[in-house]
Each structure stands twice: as structure tokens, then as C-alpha cells.
Design a protein around this motif. Structure first.
Motif, mmCIF file in Angstrom:
data_model
loop_
_atom_site.group_PDB
_atom_site.id
_atom_site.type_symbol
_atom_site.label_atom_id
_atom_site.label_comp_id
_atom_site.label_asym_id
_atom_site.label_seq_id
_atom_site.Cartn_x
_atom_site.Cartn_y
_atom_site.Cartn_z
ATOM 1 N N MET A 95 10.704 52.690 32.798
ATOM 2 C CA MET A 95 11.999 52.425 33.405
ATOM 3 C C MET A 95 12.854 51.610 32.436
ATOM 4 O O MET A 95 12.340 50.788 31.683
ATOM 5 N N TYR A 96 14.122 51.863 32.454
ATOM 6 C CA TYR A 96 15.033 51.177 31.545
ATOM 7 C C TYR A 96 15.215 49.719 31.973
ATOM 8 O O TYR A 96 15.299 49.406 33.153
ATOM 9 N N ARG A 97 15.294 48.833 30.962
ATOM 10 C CA ARG A 97 15.372 47.404 31.234
ATOM 11 C C ARG A 97 16.682 46.762 30.807
ATOM 12 O O ARG A 97 17.020 45.676 31.264
ATOM 13 N N HIS A 98 17.423 47.406 29.906
ATOM 14 C CA HIS A 98 18.646 46.790 29.383
ATOM 15 C C HIS A 98 19.667 47.887 29.086
ATOM 16 O O HIS A 98 19.480 48.705 28.194
ATOM 17 N N LEU A 99 20.771 47.884 29.848
ATOM 18 C CA LEU A 99 21.803 48.903 29.719
ATOM 19 C C LEU A 99 22.949 48.396 28.845
ATOM 20 O O LEU A 99 23.390 47.260 29.000
ATOM 21 N N LEU A 100 23.427 49.251 27.939
ATOM 22 C CA LEU A 100 24.692 49.010 27.246
ATOM 23 C C LEU A 100 25.719 49.851 27.989
ATOM 24 O O LEU A 100 25.675 51.088 27.957
ATOM 25 N N VAL A 101 26.641 49.207 28.697
ATOM 26 C CA VAL A 101 27.637 49.919 29.508
ATOM 27 C C VAL A 101 28.973 49.866 28.789
ATOM 28 O O VAL A 101 29.563 48.790 28.625
ATOM 29 N N ALA A 102 29.446 51.021 28.341
ATOM 30 C CA ALA A 102 30.700 51.103 27.594
ATOM 31 C C ALA A 102 31.862 51.281 28.568
ATOM 32 O O ALA A 102 31.833 52.163 29.432
ATOM 33 N N LEU A 103 32.880 50.433 28.412
ATOM 34 C CA LEU A 103 33.999 50.406 29.357
ATOM 35 C C LEU A 103 35.328 50.570 28.645
ATOM 36 O O LEU A 103 35.485 50.146 27.496
ATOM 37 N N ASP A 104 36.292 51.147 29.356
ATOM 38 C CA ASP A 104 37.682 51.086 28.938
ATOM 39 C C ASP A 104 38.479 50.433 30.060
ATOM 40 O O ASP A 104 37.908 49.940 31.037
ATOM 41 N N ASP A 105 39.816 50.396 29.927
ATOM 42 C CA ASP A 105 40.626 49.684 30.914
ATOM 43 C C ASP A 105 41.314 50.632 31.878
ATOM 44 O O ASP A 105 42.378 50.334 32.409
ATOM 45 N N SER A 106 40.685 51.786 32.162
ATOM 46 C CA SER A 106 41.237 52.754 33.108
ATOM 47 C C SER A 106 40.523 52.624 34.447
ATOM 48 O O SER A 106 39.483 51.959 34.559
ATOM 49 N N PRO A 107 41.049 53.276 35.501
ATOM 50 C CA PRO A 107 40.325 53.289 36.777
ATOM 51 C C PRO A 107 38.915 53.843 36.664
ATOM 52 O O PRO A 107 38.022 53.421 37.387
ATOM 53 N N LEU A 108 38.687 54.792 35.736
ATOM 54 C CA LEU A 108 37.332 55.295 35.536
ATOM 55 C C LEU A 108 36.414 54.189 35.048
ATOM 56 O O LEU A 108 35.234 54.136 35.389
ATOM 57 N N GLY A 109 36.961 53.267 34.240
ATOM 58 C CA GLY A 109 36.162 52.132 33.792
ATOM 59 C C GLY A 109 35.695 51.286 34.957
ATOM 60 O O GLY A 109 34.551 50.820 34.988
ATOM 61 N N ASP A 110 36.589 51.078 35.950
ATOM 62 C CA ASP A 110 36.191 50.327 37.142
ATOM 63 C C ASP A 110 35.077 51.052 37.892
ATOM 64 O O ASP A 110 34.130 50.426 38.382
ATOM 65 N N ALA A 111 35.188 52.385 38.004
ATOM 66 C CA ALA A 111 34.152 53.154 38.684
ATOM 67 C C ALA A 111 32.834 53.097 37.914
ATOM 68 O O ALA A 111 31.751 53.055 38.508
ATOM 69 N N THR A 112 32.912 53.069 36.581
ATOM 70 C CA THR A 112 31.710 52.972 35.755
ATOM 71 C C THR A 112 30.988 51.652 36.002
ATOM 72 O O THR A 112 29.754 51.600 36.044
ATOM 73 N N VAL A 113 31.757 50.576 36.175
ATOM 74 C CA VAL A 113 31.150 49.284 36.490
ATOM 75 C C VAL A 113 30.351 49.391 37.785
ATOM 76 O O VAL A 113 29.190 48.970 37.859
ATOM 77 N N THR A 114 30.949 49.967 38.815
ATOM 78 C CA THR A 114 30.278 50.095 40.109
ATOM 79 C C THR A 114 28.977 50.883 39.970
ATOM 80 O O THR A 114 27.913 50.464 40.449
ATOM 81 N N ARG A 115 29.045 52.028 39.289
ATOM 82 C CA ARG A 115 27.851 52.875 39.148
ATOM 83 C C ARG A 115 26.771 52.177 38.322
ATOM 84 O O ARG A 115 25.578 52.239 38.648
ATOM 85 N N SER A 116 27.182 51.533 37.243
ATOM 86 C CA SER A 116 26.182 50.908 36.368
ATOM 87 C C SER A 116 25.516 49.720 37.038
ATOM 88 O O SER A 116 24.305 49.501 36.860
ATOM 89 N N VAL A 117 26.267 48.950 37.808
ATOM 90 C CA VAL A 117 25.684 47.804 38.507
ATOM 91 C C VAL A 117 24.679 48.287 39.554
ATOM 92 O O VAL A 117 23.586 47.722 39.698
ATOM 93 N N GLU A 118 25.026 49.343 40.279
ATOM 94 C CA GLU A 118 24.099 49.896 41.266
ATOM 95 C C GLU A 118 22.827 50.404 40.582
ATOM 96 O O GLU A 118 21.709 50.185 41.069
#
Length: 356
Positions: free
Chosen positions: A1-24
């Protein structure tokens, strides 16, 4: 199982959705996150070069501001979910390469991204071509959690991503106030009144004059037209909007009475911060747990377009709070200050920051 995620973000609404998915994802896997934002060199653009020539200090603030805002909001979301995280921003004209290098630098075992696909008109550097390049370059697993152009629920996800992103901005400022109070209680320290005052100004102006009115006149109105299931919830949320602004004013009053020589005045500020934070956490929790799912069930695609339009268009988006500091830049300024405090050791319990 993965232990450490590198989550790449931009400043668009998709970036906000990526935060939600990655945190979950990270919470379910018991993993930690490093949120990463890479942006092109502002000085390489015509507008940026002109700004650098005219005002190097303003150039530096503008260059750092967007990344700070993205990362502070992401850290707030992770902290609220109990997910350990760090942040890093880099200036790079090769974002795919920068992502791979960051993943190795932080010892990550998975890169987590979303892609805009072929959706026209959306801002942000993490587009389909970048994601495609990343997949070609990466020598570790890459999870593309969503391609926006293939998402049948994209209008709803985009609109709710914007609303949730604004929630995170408010939460980040509140967390920052809590950290300032904790730091001021340390021996030999005192409250950073200037930064606290800017945070209070943001909380008074942004939620009170933009975020809450849009929720009530657009999102809540459309829900009432589609169903009566949430009438009592919406009434309670509207009541909480008023209560929140009264508690913001109480905090402003306590801050105006602060005296570094009187411990009681710091405790008064701390009590006001906690009362406000409790109100806001309850409010956002109720809205995201009850209103968001119901909105997904009942609102039409046309409704979602109206919500997204309302939350991306302000009647007067550059209304000045003080010369040179409109609301949008005020949050960026506060976010950058929070990350500087973070580096100095005044950081959220679940977050740390790295900058270059």
C-alpha cells in the motif's frame, strides 16, 4: 500500500477537487501527502517582466501569492481530515519534470494528479499534455484520479470544488489565527497583531459580503426550488451565517483591546478565535455533509452552471480594502504570511512547508 503521496496541484477548480480526492485516498490508505505546486516563471511573461521592472517587491509577492494560496488551502483540508501533510512550491517551466523530481526529493511512492483533458478555457498549468508528459517521464506509479473532460459529473464537481475551495480558504485563515494565539503564549512571545488584523479583515469581508450571500441567493435558492427536503437545514445555515459575522466582530473587538503586557487580553482573543472557529467548523461540516450530497441529487446541469458562474464572477472583484490590496490578493498575502510562519515553526500540527 502506498505510504506517501506527491499531489500535484494548480489553482483551478479541478485543483480543489484533486485535494478532496487525494485527502480521501490518503486517509483510507493511512498515507501522508506532500502537496506540490509548480508555476511558470512569472518574469518570463510580458506582464511579469513589466511588473518586475516597475516594482520588484510586488513582483515577488505576486509570484509567491498564488502558490501560497493553493498550498495553504490544501493543508487546511488535510488537517481537517487528520491527514499528515507537507507542502512545496517551485518555479518551473517544465512542470512534469518538476513533479517527478519533487516526488523523489520527498521520498514519495505515488504521484497523484488529475487532468483537465480537452476542456477549453480553464486556467492552470496541469493540463492534459502535462499529465501525458508526466506519464512518459515518471519512474514511479502515477494515479490520474480523474480526467475532467471524461467526467459526466464535471459541472457539479467544478461548482462544488469552487465552494469547497472557498471553505478551505476560510478554514486556513482560522487555523492561522489559532496558531498565532498558540505562538503568543510561548515565553517571550507576543501576538502578531498586524497579521491577525489582516486575517480578521478577510473573514469579515470575504465570507460576509461574497461567499455567504452567493450561497444563499444561488445554491440555497436553487435547492429550495428543487426540493423541500432541506428547508430546515438551509434555515439553520442562514442563521449560522449571521452568527459567524457577529463572532468575527467580537474577535475584532478583542483584538483591538489586546495589550501584550496583560495575559488576560490574549486569552480574550484566544476565546474569541475558538468561538468563531467552532461556529465555522460546525457550519461547514453541516453544509458539506448535508447540502453538497443533496445538491448532487437534485440540481440540474443548468443549475450547476449557474452556481459555478456565481462563484467565479464577483460584482466588484477588485474592491479595495486598502490601497493595493483587493480581496483576492488579501488572501494570497495572508496565505504567504502563514507559510512563512509555518517555516518558522508556527505550523499546523499536521502540516509542514518547504519552499524554493
Amino acid at each position: 500500500m502506498y505510504r506517501h503521496l506527491l499531489v500535484a496541484l494548480d489553482d483551478s477548480p479541478l485543483g480543489d477537487a484533486t485535494v478532496t480526492r487525494s485527502v480521501e485516498f490518503a486517509r483510507s490508505a493511512g498515507a501522508r501527502i506532500t502537496f506540490f505546486h509548480a508555476a511558470p516563471d512569472l518574469a518570463a511573461t510580458g506582464e511579469g517582466a513589466l511588473l518586475y521592472t516597475l516594482d520588484q517587491e510586488a513582483f515577488a509577492q505576486e509570484a509567491a501569492g498564488a502558490a501560497s494560496a493553493v498550498l495553504v488551502k490544501a493543508a487546511a483540508a488535510a488537517g481537517a481530515a487528520g491527514v499528515s501533510c507537507g507542502t512545496e512550491s517551485r518555479t518551473s517551466d517544465q512542470p512534469a519534470q518538476a513533479i517527478v523530481e519533487a516526488a523523489h526529493r520527498h521520498g514519495c511512492d505515488l504521484v497523484f494528479v488529475s487532468a483537465h483533458g480537452r476542456v477549453p478555457g480553464l486556467r492552470g498549468w496541469l493540463r492534459h499534455s502535462v499529465t501525458q508528459h508526466l506519464l512518459q517521464l515518471a519512474d514511479l506509479p502515477v494515479l490520474v484520479s480523474a480526467v475532467e473532460s471524461n467526467d459526466a459529473c464535471a459541472p457539479a464537481a467544478r461548482a462544488l470544488g469552487i465552494v469547497a475551495g472557498e471553505h478551505r480558504a476560510i478554514a486556513a485563515v482560522l487555523q492561522g489565527l489559532q496558531h498565532l494565539v498558540r505562538a503568543a503564549r510561548l515565553p517571550g512571545q507576543q501576538l502578531d497583531v498586524g497579521l491577525a488584523a489582516e486575517m480578521v479583515r478577510y473573514l469579515r469581508e470575504f465570507p460576509g459580503t461574497q461567499h455567504h450571500p452567493k450561497e444563499e441567493t444561488v445554491l440555497f435558492r436553487l435547492l429550495r426550488q428543487r426540493t423541500h427536503e432541506l428547508d430546515h437545514v438551509l434555515l439553520e445555515l442562514e442563521r449560522q451565517h449571521g452568527q459567524e459575522q457577529r463572532r468575527v466582530q467580537a474577535l475584532a473587538d478583542a483584538l483591538s483591546r489586546y495589550d501584550s503586557s496583560e495575559a488576560a487580553s490574549l486569552e480574550a482573543v484566544g476565546d474569541a478565535v475558538q468561538q468563531l472557529a467552532g461556529t465555522v467548523w460546525e457550519h461547514m461540516g453541516m453544509e458539506e455533509a448535508l447540502v453538497f450530497p443533496a445538491a448532487r441529487r437534485y440540481l440540474s446541469e443548468g443549475d450547476w452552471s449557474e452556481v459555478a458562474q456565481a462563484f467565479t464572477t464577483h460584482d466588484d472583484p477588485l474592491r479595495e480594502l486598502q490601497p493595493g490590496l483587493p480581496l483576492e490578493r488579501l488572501f494570497r498575502h495572508v496565505a504567504a504570511a502563514l507559510l512563512r510562519k509555518d517555516m518558522a515553526g508556527v505550523a499546523p500540527a499536521a502540516a509542514s512547508a518547504t519552499h524554493a
